[in-house]
Scaffold this active site. Sequence first.
Site, PDB file in Angstrom:
ATOM      1  N   LYS B  46       0.847  -1.187   0.000  1.00  0.00           N
ATOM      2  CA  LYS B  46       0.000   0.000   0.000  1.00  0.00           C
ATOM      3  C   LYS B  46       0.887   1.242   0.000  1.00  0.00           C
ATOM      4  O   LYS B  46       1.884   1.289   0.733  1.00  0.00           O
ATOM      5  CB  LYS B  46      -0.872  -0.010   1.259  1.00  0.00           C
ATOM      6  CG  LYS B  46      -1.625   1.279   1.545  1.00  0.00           C
ATOM      7  CD  LYS B  46      -2.872   1.412   0.702  1.00  0.00           C
ATOM      8  CE  LYS B  46      -3.645   2.684   1.000  1.00  0.00           C
ATOM      9  NZ  LYS B  46      -4.708   2.918  -0.008  1.00  0.00           N
ATOM     10  N   ASN B  70     -13.360   3.694  -5.149  1.00  0.00           N
ATOM     11  CA  ASN B  70     -12.859   3.808  -3.791  1.00  0.00           C
ATOM     12  C   ASN B  70     -12.340   5.205  -3.559  1.00  0.00           C
ATOM     13  O   ASN B  70     -11.843   5.865  -4.475  1.00  0.00           O
ATOM     14  CB  ASN B  70     -11.751   2.779  -3.519  1.00  0.00           C
ATOM     15  CG  ASN B  70     -10.381   3.286  -3.916  1.00  0.00           C
ATOM     16  OD1 ASN B  70      -9.735   4.030  -3.162  1.00  0.00           O
ATOM     17  ND2 ASN B  70      -9.954   2.916  -5.107  1.00  0.00           N
ATOM     18  N   LEU B  74      -5.326   7.120   0.788  1.00  0.00           N
ATOM     19  CA  LEU B  74      -3.973   6.773   1.243  1.00  0.00           C
ATOM     20  C   LEU B  74      -3.833   6.687   2.758  1.00  0.00           C
ATOM     21  O   LEU B  74      -2.848   7.173   3.335  1.00  0.00           O
ATOM     22  CB  LEU B  74      -2.961   7.775   0.677  1.00  0.00           C
ATOM     23  CG  LEU B  74      -2.855   7.812  -0.850  1.00  0.00           C
ATOM     24  CD1 LEU B  74      -1.868   8.884  -1.289  1.00  0.00           C
ATOM     25  CD2 LEU B  74      -2.454   6.457  -1.415  1.00  0.00           C
ATOM     26  N   CYS B 131      -2.505   8.884  -7.598  1.00  0.00           N
ATOM     27  CA  CYS B 131      -3.669   8.620  -6.750  1.00  0.00           C
ATOM     28  C   CYS B 131      -4.724   9.700  -6.964  1.00  0.00           C
ATOM     29  O   CYS B 131      -4.446  10.884  -6.771  1.00  0.00           O
ATOM     30  CB  CYS B 131      -3.290   8.574  -5.279  1.00  0.00           C
ATOM     31  SG  CYS B 131      -4.728   8.231  -4.240  1.00  0.00           S
ATOM     32  N   THR B 196      -6.393   3.953 -10.951  1.00  0.00           N
ATOM     33  CA  THR B 196      -7.840   4.005 -11.178  1.00  0.00           C
ATOM     34  C   THR B 196      -8.243   5.222 -12.014  1.00  0.00           C
ATOM     35  O   THR B 196      -7.521   6.204 -12.084  1.00  0.00           O
ATOM     36  CB  THR B 196      -8.575   4.086  -9.827  1.00  0.00           C
ATOM     37  OG1 THR B 196      -8.044   5.189  -9.093  1.00  0.00           O
ATOM     38  CG2 THR B 196      -8.375   2.806  -9.041  1.00  0.00           C
ATOM     39  N   GLY B 247      -5.335  -3.583 -14.049  1.00  0.00           N
ATOM     40  CA  GLY B 247      -6.618  -2.975 -14.337  1.00  0.00           C
ATOM     41  C   GLY B 247      -7.631  -4.045 -14.691  1.00  0.00           C
ATOM     42  O   GLY B 247      -7.728  -4.455 -15.833  1.00  0.00           O
TER      43      GLY B 247
END
Lengths: 309, 309, 284, 284
Positions: B46, B70, B74, B131, B196, B247
């Site tokens: 992560k 989502n 972070l 992100c 994403t 993906g």
Amino acid sequence: MAVDLHSKLGSISLKSPILTASGTAASGKELDQFFDITQIGGIVTKSIMLNPRSGRATPRMVETPSGMLNSIGLQGPGVDQFIENDLRWLAERGATTIVSIAGNDAREFWQVAQKLRGHPAIAGFEVNISCPNVANRGLVFACHPASAAEVVAEVRSAVGADFPLFAKLSPDVTSISEIAYSVVDAGANGVSLINTLLGMALDHRTLKPILGGRTGGLSGPAIRPVAIRAVYQVRAALPDVPIIGMGGIRSGIDALEFLAAGANAISVGTAIFSDPSAPMRIQRELESEIAARNFRSVAEVVSIAHLGV
Amino acid sequence: MAVDLHSKLGSISLKSPILTASGTAASGKELDQFFDITQIGGIVTKSIMLNPRSGRATPRMVETPSGMLNSIGLQGPGVDQFIENDLRWLAERGATTIVSIAGNDAREFWQVAQKLRGHPAIAGFEVNISCPNVANRGLVFACHPASAAEVVAEVRSAVGADFPLFAKLSPDVTSISEIAYSVVDAGANGVSLINTLLGMALDHRTLKPILGGRTGGLSGPAIRPVAIRAVYQVRAALPDVPIIGMGGIRSGIDALEFLAAGANAISVGTAIFSDPSAPMRIQRELESEIAARNFRSVAEVVSIAHLGV
Amino acid sequence: MPNQVKARLQSNRKVGEYHHLVLAGEKIADGVKPGHFVSIAIGDTNSPMVTRRAFSIHRATPMTAHGSTLEIVVHPHGTGTDWLAAQEVGTTIDVISPLGKPFALPKNPVSCLLVAGGYGSAPMTFLAEELTARGCQVDMVFGAGTESKLFDVLAAKRIARFFEVTTDDGSSGVKGRVSDVIPNMFLNGHTAVVYACGPMPMLESVAALAKQRNIVSQVAVEESMACGIGVCMTCVLPIVGDDGITRMTRSCVDGPVFRGDRVRWDDLGTVPDDCLGAPKVGGH
Amino acid sequence: MPNQVKARLQSNRKVGEYHHLVLAGEKIADGVKPGHFVSIAIGDTNSPMVTRRAFSIHRATPMTAHGSTLEIVVHPHGTGTDWLAAQEVGTTIDVISPLGKPFALPKNPVSCLLVAGGYGSAPMTFLAEELTARGCQVDMVFGAGTESKLFDVLAAKRIARFFEVTTDDGSSGVKGRVSDVIPNMFLNGHTAVVYACGPMPMLESVAALAKQRNIVSQVAVEESMACGIGVCMTCVLPIVGDDGITRMTRSCVDGPVFRGDRVRWDDLGTVPDDCLGAPKVGGH
Ligand SMILES: Cc1cc2nc3c(=O)[nH]c(=O)nc-3n(C[C@H](O)[C@H](O)[C@H](O)COP(=O)(O)OP(=O)(O)OC[C@H]3O[C@@H](n4cnc5c(N)ncnc54)[C@H](O)[C@@H]3O)c2cc1C
Ligand SMILES: Cc1cc2nc3c(=O)[nH]c(=O)nc-3n(C[C@H](O)[C@H](O)[C@H](O)COP(=O)(O)OP(=O)(O)OC[C@H]3O[C@@H](n4cnc5c(N)ncnc54)[C@H](O)[C@@H]3O)c2cc1C
Ligand SMILES: Cc1cc2nc3c(=O)[nH]c(=O)nc-3n(C[C@H](O)[C@H](O)[C@H](O)COP(=O)(O)O)c2cc1C
Ligand SMILES: Cc1cc2nc3c(=O)[nH]c(=O)nc-3n(C[C@H](O)[C@H](O)[C@H](O)COP(=O)(O)O)c2cc1C
Ligand code: FES
Ligand code: FES
């Protein structure tokens, strides 16, 4: 409780906010076998170019999870045939018609618009500057503020001041609001959001791209969250600009989501392929979804997601 | 027929091309209950930042057609805790580890990299410059070649010459190849594609954005065609650059598609949520898909979609 | 340690507005305690639903004729729960069990009150049996919007010392909310520990009432979950730790059961400013 | 004029590698002629499969006890066809029927040869009956990879004057391809019109053999379709028009049946340079 479905799309007033999406309804004739096309908001016709166009090689379609890729490549009869056959039929049929136009360069857009200007059957134009199915990505005008603005300005000069003009934008950009600004600045009355996302799928046997055009446009429910985001962003950036929202709408609740996010009208596309009467069904479903929430009109729900934010 | 799954990711050699996707596997400990994490290619942790971080308000997730949004934001313990707990555990466990790092500015990226540099458990870094879950879209470094390059250059200066460094890119850009060029130019050994897509969904009751962060990142099978396209485009533009593809991968055939499109390794993300043993299952499935096509190694299928094009 | 089990749907019975499902499979009941939950995959491998669904464990029975069985109670009210409730006996269901931290049981044989809202009663008779086995006194109160949303009333009557039912519409038991009857039950039962499972607002009121009387409360929260195993950070809520510091804490692994006085009820759906790593102005 | 019908699955019978489905519903058989096809929606409203699936009509029977019925033959070999073949009797299936242009029938009672590959035999006995009713002589040849991929052989034997079977592996009839036996059947049967349904390569060879002998050929092509009703332009192939001009022509509305000599076989999967609106260099 009856719901007032009338929608204002800038100066165009629609019986309902439900339109068809360009390229998924041809010119309405085939769908008219499944429902009365004069009973929805209107038909947005397949993007038409100056000359007859063969489109791309087959295969032109791949099904993907909750979506599909297409690489049709704007096949069409050319604007003259379109006027003689499709527009005449639409006029006789009395359907509210928004004509989608496309071109290889700004000049062709202008030429197409010239031929169509003033035609009594046309309620407005959708300028397709965002078709991903072109050999040269550089030709996707909607990817660059300047080229997008140039095309819109040309079409504006052809159709005359304040004739309804919607620029159809691509989600494949870093900032869709920036592009929206530039096309409105260049004379678009409103924007259509969104065209397909550029995608690709490989053949499981050959491990080569399936589509004749290699890449294709991704549509269907899979892209709905991207479309809702685009509508919400552009509505936030341009509070008063008419927006036609689309991308994965297959039910009345989906349509309501787009209206709430900021769309004044919505287009039904891929959903037509699994259910040719989808636009009419979605219109009925939308009416009851609105009523169920104790609203009395479409106008009340448009942009409601932005209230008190 | 046995298949050689070994994969080269630049100077990193992996047992197999199957990695976990950052943010969908924590640091591997939880998944280790479901399969032996040392038996796949490796764990991508992560994204970790300098200080502890709470992440965004809930709700943080919405399910969408064949995907999900989502807005985690972070959340994490900060790099010191990460080293003390997560990295130590990964070291003891002996799992190949790629550490994903993030920051609010180029300097923070540098600071995080400084603290981690030289740690024996780290096989490489993935620099998360993409992100979407940040309050200010301007903070998505991967949206602009210059800011993307700046961050990568900072991290490079911290970790020392040619220590494996992958820049993770966003699909929400006009040209992902352009961004890929700039980060490689700035010192990245390779790129991770894709993070994403920015999306949104409204609550059907309140008609307001569901997510605490309003917008969120779209992942899952829905985005696979966009990811395959991105990998294919970047591979075509940068024939020799190591690519980690991801993906919507949920099966061995999906993984094979990414390898053929140009990925040297692939990350499994959202699929873990419906099946915690997905990475191991997909590795087995990939092996038989490769064998079924009479190939003997992963190396043989990488970029094969580009042959004779 | 959770097991991922391809279970067989042994029985699917409609009970009021819920469905009572029995799932059979190897290891499916291993290590299950009251308060644990399971997660279930929805649809086949091509399913458009990419996340699992979480359900409290109603009952776990190791080693029956058909191997171990596990029971859950499903309220069909969305795409996934509708799908699950519609499955026929014999279908294979992908179950991960057990998940989460169960209810903490008292060391001594004290008096306990078990409060449930709606399908929140699913784990309660299971819990009551464990408590009774330890010599605890067990009182129970089940609340629901209406009678058809009550589950397991007969079993509760059988096992509880004092048992109350409340419904919003008065279709069964007392017309009102559980919080209307809890104070008296605390008094009559000399409650030392209160356990609660149900909607968040109910949990909040139970925690508040318990706090007033210095009664320990254990509440099983329900946060939206993407993974259910601790890897995604979706299911967090602000919880005060032993060190007094508030953290956004994962309810799937550090919960779903928390001490009621540790939950920052007023700050649910937000990140409190004093939370560890809370955003500076301008946000994350 | 096609009807969209919520049909009831009346019967689902496995036949070799295929499934024979009977669908019942109002208007489902209205106006159906041999060569027409239907399209079927896959899964529920949340289905990840967004396009319908096309199937030749095997048989259409207006006004039976259960209303009109329509029969199709499904080869399960992908997500959608697998789903359809797995449906149980009683399920509701969304069917659009009839679609496309049927086989053109000769005005005079001439001798016809019907050629089928694999499930391509589905519409052939239906066609044979129509031809016989018009006094035509009907010869038939069915080909397949192996015996289990032959369908409707008995019915064909019954109705055909001369009937041949070929299989690639020789498991039934002549070992080889239909094209191996067609020349003789042309001779013996004094064939005036040949009808063909099956894989594209087979159709191509039939059209070629027919052309050599100035026999009229009618072939039912199979192109991937997204809409099936003419609105999407997915299903096109290069067809020479009456005016001699090649156009990318929709097989769902202008086909699936075309005259064999009008199909640009060598150019399938491409856009011929002389096609109307073909791209200039650099492509579209
Ligand atoms: C620890 C725990 C125990 C639970 N026990 C039970 C039980 O015993 N019986 C029962 O009927 N339900 C229970 N729930 C709630 C149940 O998980 C949700 O109702 C269900 O996930 C909703 O799925 P859906 O497909 O019907 O709704 P959808 O709206 O389609 O769900 C979409 C997504 O949101 C998530 N989601 C939506 N609502 C909830 C919710 N309330 N809680 C958690 N996730 C949600 C789903 O998991 C899914 O990922 C429990 C939830 C948790 C967290
Ligand atoms: C006019 C016509 C008549 C047909 N008659 C029959 C029949 O009688 N029996 C039978 O078993 N099959 C028939 N087919 C083929 C059948 O439509 C395909 O096999 C089926 O669509 C494949 O779906 P799938 O989900 O199994 O495969 P997928 O690969 O999951 O299909 C994905 C997408 O591609 C399209 N597609 C894939 N292959 C084909 C194909 N060969 N033809 C058309 N579309 C395709 C599907 O419609 C779907 O949109 C016919 C096709 C056409 C065009
Ligand atoms: C087969 C197909 C053809 C399309 N052709 C056009 C077109 O000619 N012009 C255009 O502006 N958009 C075209 N589109 C895009 C749609 O109008 C719409 O923007 C997009 O598909 C998203 O909506 P949907 O998900 O409801 O289909 C096409 C889409 C599909 C699937
Ligand atoms: C819940 C969640 C959290 C994520 N967190 C991160 C992250 O911290 N850093 C990062 O680089 N990508 C993150 N991602 C993106 C994934 O790593 C991956 O790029 C993306 O989800 C696409 O892959 P998938 O469709 O297989 O999930 C996250 C994705 C999800 C779903
Ligand atoms: S649901 Fe993923 S961490 Fe709890
Ligand atoms: S399949 Fe859409 S036009 Fe033929």
